[in-house]
Write a protein that holds these residues in place. Sequence first.
Motif, PDB file in Angstrom:
ATOM      1  N   ASP A 173       0.865  -1.183   0.000  1.00 56.07           N
ATOM      2  CA  ASP A 173       0.000   0.000   0.000  1.00 56.07           C
ATOM      3  C   ASP A 173       0.900   1.232   0.000  1.00 56.07           C
ATOM      4  O   ASP A 173       0.987   1.967   0.979  1.00 56.07           O
ATOM      5  CB  ASP A 173      -0.911  -0.034   1.239  1.00 56.07           C
ATOM      6  CG  ASP A 173      -1.870   1.143   1.232  1.00 56.07           C
ATOM      7  OD1 ASP A 173      -1.984   1.800   0.172  1.00 56.07           O
ATOM      8  OD2 ASP A 173      -2.481   1.420   2.276  1.00 56.07           O
ATOM      9  N   ALA A 174       1.563   1.407  -1.114  1.00 55.03           N
ATOM     10  CA  ALA A 174       2.619   2.410  -1.186  1.00 55.03           C
ATOM     11  C   ALA A 174       2.110   3.834  -0.967  1.00 55.03           C
ATOM     12  O   ALA A 174       2.817   4.673  -0.409  1.00 55.03           O
ATOM     13  CB  ALA A 174       3.343   2.290  -2.519  1.00 55.03           C
ATOM     14  N   GLN A 175       0.892   4.111  -1.417  1.00 59.45           N
ATOM     15  CA  GLN A 175       0.362   5.478  -1.333  1.00 59.45           C
ATOM     16  C   GLN A 175       0.421   6.032   0.090  1.00 59.45           C
ATOM     17  O   GLN A 175       0.741   7.193   0.303  1.00 59.45           O
ATOM     18  CB  GLN A 175      -1.092   5.519  -1.835  1.00 59.45           C
ATOM     19  CG  GLN A 175      -1.220   5.747  -3.340  1.00 59.45           C
ATOM     20  CD  GLN A 175      -0.472   6.976  -3.801  1.00 59.45           C
ATOM     21  OE1 GLN A 175      -0.488   8.025  -3.136  1.00 59.45           O
ATOM     22  NE2 GLN A 175       0.209   6.865  -4.933  1.00 59.45           N
ATOM     23  N   SER A 176       0.120   5.164   1.074  1.00 60.66           N
ATOM     24  CA  SER A 176       0.060   5.686   2.442  1.00 60.66           C
ATOM     25  C   SER A 176       1.297   5.312   3.265  1.00 60.66           C
ATOM     26  O   SER A 176       1.317   5.485   4.468  1.00 60.66           O
ATOM     27  CB  SER A 176      -1.212   5.164   3.120  1.00 60.66           C
ATOM     28  OG  SER A 176      -1.168   3.756   3.109  1.00 60.66           O
ATOM     29  N   ASP A 177       2.316   4.784   2.607  1.00 58.39           N
ATOM     30  CA  ASP A 177       3.514   4.355   3.334  1.00 58.39           C
ATOM     31  C   ASP A 177       4.501   5.513   3.445  1.00 58.39           C
ATOM     32  O   ASP A 177       4.876   6.119   2.450  1.00 58.39           O
ATOM     33  CB  ASP A 177       4.153   3.171   2.611  1.00 58.39           C
ATOM     34  CG  ASP A 177       5.093   2.398   3.525  1.00 58.39           C
ATOM     35  OD1 ASP A 177       6.035   3.032   4.058  1.00 58.39           O
ATOM     36  OD2 ASP A 177       4.886   1.184   3.704  1.00 58.39           O
ATOM     37  N   THR A 178       4.911   5.803   4.666  1.00 61.44           N
ATOM     38  CA  THR A 178       5.761   6.982   4.863  1.00 61.44           C
ATOM     39  C   THR A 178       7.221   6.736   4.447  1.00 61.44           C
ATOM     40  O   THR A 178       7.997   7.671   4.319  1.00 61.44           O
ATOM     41  CB  THR A 178       5.761   7.411   6.345  1.00 61.44           C
ATOM     42  OG1 THR A 178       6.055   6.245   7.131  1.00 61.44           O
ATOM     43  CG2 THR A 178       4.432   7.998   6.747  1.00 61.44           C
ATOM     44  N   ARG A 179       7.576   5.474   4.248  1.00 60.12           N
ATOM     45  CA  ARG A 179       8.960   5.194   3.834  1.00 60.12           C
ATOM     46  C   ARG A 179       9.195   5.546   2.357  1.00 60.12           C
ATOM     47  O   ARG A 179      10.316   5.692   1.906  1.00 60.12           O
ATOM     48  CB  ARG A 179       9.274   3.699   4.049  1.00 60.12           C
ATOM     49  CG  ARG A 179       9.355   3.339   5.519  1.00 60.12           C
ATOM     50  CD  ARG A 179       9.408   1.848   5.706  1.00 60.12           C
ATOM     51  NE  ARG A 179       8.192   1.170   5.249  1.00 60.12           N
ATOM     52  CZ  ARG A 179       7.956  -0.128   5.400  1.00 60.12           C
ATOM     53  NH1 ARG A 179       8.849  -0.895   5.987  1.00 60.12           N
ATOM     54  NH2 ARG A 179       6.817  -0.678   4.985  1.00 60.12           N
ATOM     55  N   VAL A 180       8.066   5.679   1.642  1.00 57.11           N
ATOM     56  CA  VAL A 180       8.162   5.963   0.203  1.00 57.11           C
ATOM     57  C   VAL A 180       8.438   7.446  -0.024  1.00 57.11           C
ATOM     58  O   VAL A 180       7.833   8.298   0.622  1.00 57.11           O
ATOM     59  CB  VAL A 180       6.848   5.553  -0.507  1.00 57.11           C
ATOM     60  CG1 VAL A 180       6.890   5.939  -1.979  1.00 57.11           C
ATOM     61  CG2 VAL A 180       6.589   4.061  -0.337  1.00 57.11           C
ATOM     62  N   ARG A 181       9.359   7.750  -0.925  1.00 58.79           N
ATOM     63  CA  ARG A 181       9.622   9.163  -1.251  1.00 58.79           C
ATOM     64  C   ARG A 181       8.606   9.623  -2.297  1.00 58.79           C
ATOM     65  O   ARG A 181       8.825   9.547  -3.498  1.00 58.79           O
ATOM     66  CB  ARG A 181      11.045   9.297  -1.813  1.00 58.79           C
ATOM     67  CG  ARG A 181      12.167   9.214  -0.780  1.00 58.79           C
ATOM     68  CD  ARG A 181      12.421  10.552  -0.108  1.00 58.79           C
ATOM     69  NE  ARG A 181      12.771  11.601  -1.051  1.00 58.79           N
ATOM     70  CZ  ARG A 181      14.032  11.944  -1.352  1.00 58.79           C
ATOM     71  NH1 ARG A 181      15.034  11.319  -0.803  1.00 58.79           N
ATOM     72  NH2 ARG A 181      14.243  12.919  -2.213  1.00 58.79           N
ATOM     73  N   HIS A 182       7.462  10.127  -1.801  1.00 59.08           N
ATOM     74  CA  HIS A 182       6.395  10.517  -2.730  1.00 59.08           C
ATOM     75  C   HIS A 182       6.800  11.675  -3.629  1.00 59.08           C
ATOM     76  O   HIS A 182       6.299  11.807  -4.730  1.00 59.08           O
ATOM     77  CB  HIS A 182       5.110  10.816  -1.952  1.00 59.08           C
ATOM     78  CG  HIS A 182       4.533   9.613  -1.271  1.00 59.08           C
ATOM     79  ND1 HIS A 182       3.893   8.609  -1.970  1.00 59.08           N
ATOM     80  CD2 HIS A 182       4.568   9.204   0.021  1.00 59.08           C
ATOM     81  CE1 HIS A 182       3.539   7.642  -1.129  1.00 59.08           C
ATOM     82  NE2 HIS A 182       3.948   7.981   0.096  1.00 59.08           N
ATOM     83  N   ASP A 183       7.730  12.490  -3.111  1.00 54.12           N
ATOM     84  CA  ASP A 183       8.184  13.612  -3.949  1.00 54.12           C
ATOM     85  C   ASP A 183       8.844  13.082  -5.240  1.00 54.12           C
ATOM     86  O   ASP A 183       8.680  13.650  -6.313  1.00 54.12           O
ATOM     87  CB  ASP A 183       9.155  14.511  -3.179  1.00 54.12           C
ATOM     88  CG  ASP A 183      10.349  13.741  -2.646  1.00 54.12           C
ATOM     89  OD1 ASP A 183      10.188  12.552  -2.266  1.00 54.12           O
ATOM     90  OD2 ASP A 183      11.469  14.303  -2.631  1.00 54.12           O
ATOM     91  N   ILE A 184       9.570  11.954  -5.085  1.00 45.79           N
ATOM     92  CA  ILE A 184      10.221  11.411  -6.278  1.00 45.79           C
ATOM     93  C   ILE A 184       9.179  10.857  -7.255  1.00 45.79           C
ATOM     94  O   ILE A 184       9.240  11.117  -8.448  1.00 45.79           O
ATOM     95  CB  ILE A 184      11.235  10.299  -5.901  1.00 45.79           C
ATOM     96  CG1 ILE A 184      12.381  10.911  -5.081  1.00 45.79           C
ATOM     97  CG2 ILE A 184      11.790   9.617  -7.153  1.00 45.79           C
ATOM     98  CD1 ILE A 184      13.480   9.946  -4.733  1.00 45.79           C
ATOM     99  N   SER A 185       8.177  10.126  -6.736  1.00 45.34           N
ATOM    100  CA  SER A 185       7.177   9.586  -7.665  1.00 45.34           C
ATOM    101  C   SER A 185       6.406  10.708  -8.357  1.00 45.34           C
ATOM    102  O   SER A 185       6.050  10.588  -9.533  1.00 45.34           O
ATOM    103  CB  SER A 185       6.249   8.566  -7.015  1.00 45.34           C
ATOM    104  OG  SER A 185       5.855   8.986  -5.751  1.00 45.34           O
ATOM    105  N   ARG A 186       6.197  11.823  -7.617  1.00 47.26           N
ATOM    106  CA  ARG A 186       5.545  12.965  -8.295  1.00 47.26           C
ATOM    107  C   ARG A 186       6.456  13.523  -9.376  1.00 47.26           C
ATOM    108  O   ARG A 186       6.036  13.777 -10.499  1.00 47.26           O
ATOM    109  CB  ARG A 186       5.204  14.059  -7.276  1.00 47.26           C
ATOM    110  CG  ARG A 186       3.814  13.877  -6.658  1.00 47.26           C
ATOM    111  CD  ARG A 186       3.346  15.151  -5.969  1.00 47.26           C
ATOM    112  NE  ARG A 186       4.243  15.582  -4.894  1.00 47.26           N
ATOM    113  CZ  ARG A 186       4.222  15.040  -3.654  1.00 47.26           C
ATOM    114  NH1 ARG A 186       3.355  14.102  -3.336  1.00 47.26           N
ATOM    115  NH2 ARG A 186       5.061  15.465  -2.730  1.00 47.26           N
ATOM    116  N   ARG A 187       7.743  13.659  -9.037  1.00 45.92           N
ATOM    117  CA  ARG A 187       8.689  14.257  -9.980  1.00 45.92           C
ATOM    118  C   ARG A 187       8.793  13.423 -11.276  1.00 45.92           C
ATOM    119  O   ARG A 187       8.885  13.957 -12.363  1.00 45.92           O
ATOM    120  CB  ARG A 187      10.066  14.343  -9.313  1.00 45.92           C
ATOM    121  CG  ARG A 187      11.149  14.860 -10.223  1.00 45.92           C
ATOM    122  CD  ARG A 187      12.403  15.189  -9.458  1.00 45.92           C
ATOM    123  NE  ARG A 187      13.519  15.324 -10.380  1.00 45.92           N
ATOM    124  CZ  ARG A 187      14.782  15.374 -10.011  1.00 45.92           C
ATOM    125  NH1 ARG A 187      15.098  15.328  -8.730  1.00 45.92           N
ATOM    126  NH2 ARG A 187      15.737  15.497 -10.905  1.00 45.92           N
TER     127      ARG A 187
END
Length: 498
Positions: free
Chosen positions: A98-112
């Motif tokens: 459940d990557a969307q809500s996982d805080t270990r994921v660098r969401h800024d990178i996936s947005r970029r």
Amino acid sequence: MMSAPAQHDRYRKLVEISNIINSTLEIDALLDLAIETVSSTLDAEGCSLVLRQPGTDDLYFRSAAGAAREEIKKIRLKLGDGVAGLVALEGKPLLITDAQSDTRVRHDISRRVGMPVRSILCTPLSVEGKVVGSIEVINPRSKPNFDDEDMQFLSAVSDSVAIAVRNARLFTQVSSEKETLSRVLGLQPTIIGNSEPMKTIFTMVNKIMRTDVTILITGETGTGKGLIARFIHENSQRRHQLLVEVNCAAIPDTLIESELFGHEKGSFTGASYQRKGKFELADNGTLCLDEIGELSPRAQAKLLRAIEEQRFERIGSNTTLSTDVRVLATTNRDLAQSVKEGQFRNDLYYRLNQIEVHIPPLRERREDILLLVEHYIEEFNGQFEKNVVALSVPAKNFLLDYDWPGNVRELKNMIKRAVLLCDEEEIRCEHFPLLVQPGQERAAIAGAQEFPNLGELERMHIIAALQRAEGVKKKAADLLGISRSTLDRKIEAHKIAL
Ligand SMILES: Nc1ncnc2c1ncn2[C@@H]1O[C@H](COP(=O)(O)OP(=O)(O)OP(=O)(O)O)[C@@H](O)[C@H]1O
Ligand SMILES: [Mg+2]
């Protein structure tokens, strides 16, 4: 649970990857290939690999597949940063569903990179207990999440890739040590010469050695064409790869194509196993084609295509192989003349001759003679534990006046012989071969026979040419100005033992 054929397919992929890894030290190509294979096998939207910069906490993306590959490669991470960084730090695989809500994921990178993440699977690259990086796949296309079987597959690939990375790093380390060592030990080819033509050659070679242009090196036998070719290779970006040399004159017409391009088993009589050609062996390195003027028209045509397109087929195969080879060619013929006479392809000549380095014969740069003599006296003093320090005046004059038909090779051999024979500190004329000494040639023969007839003189002269050419018949024939087959006939007629 995965179906048996699907499992079999994964296993096959795995074997493929480890085969590739074991057969190459070219890490860039290899990592790209591993990533592409992983990404297609796991049907992932994205796949990337980070490596740790040795001795630091920095991670960099070494390879990526998927729509965002170029953007991803610009990103830098720290150890512990994001999923890839965390796995590289802890050395344990991570499956996030459940990557969307996982805080270990660098969401800024996936947005970029414009790739919203749903599922991430990441495994460490570790070898001998050291983590060198990690591989990450993002979003399986055909199902919501990656699963345990995907993790097993990715872990197995990671193990192979980690070994490859370690090997490549060791290789780079060894290569750079080899380079330092060869500098220190003077194994880098030393080219002696202070004459104007040699200075021009040095300037030219310095300009072109780091590029990939094809260079045609021309000059008489023994002028140092092979030496210049090696110097160019050893100073190019390709120096860590092979310099493969092929002497086109030494290989019969019927075998030259197989020599250059390889063959499949059974492709012609005598081809009892598959064989790689020199083009394949020289991949990423340099291929030096000696005596290029001797190639048959058929081989010339194939060579032209291989050089222009960097593609070729093994004999008996329909599979086109591609290579990245820098070609150097040497010749002691006047190729332009061969083109005029229709013996050498015009297009191949212009392709090879992007740059020509012409080495003049030694008799046209006599300023180099004593420098070379000094260099070789020193070399052979060391080799034979001698202590030659000088040349007598007549010996020096003889060397300066001599015609040097065998050029530097002949000079080198003459000095080698003289140093060996010389028990004093000074080389004198008597240390040079009798046959080259002016006025003494006839005396030597006359000593054996009252008045030598022409046949006997011819015999002596052929023997002298063979000696000077170190037994290479083609060269001896060139020295004598006759064809190779004429030489063979004469050797037989005169019963000259080789
Ligand atoms: N300028 C030079 N300085 C030092 N050594 C040289 C020089 N030129 C040639 N030599 C030496 O002379 C020998 C012959 O040189 P090389 O084999 O490169 O000649 P080549 O032109 O390729 O001859 P061939 O046409 O017979 O193949 C080698 O041992 C080489 O190291
Ligand atoms: Mg040569």
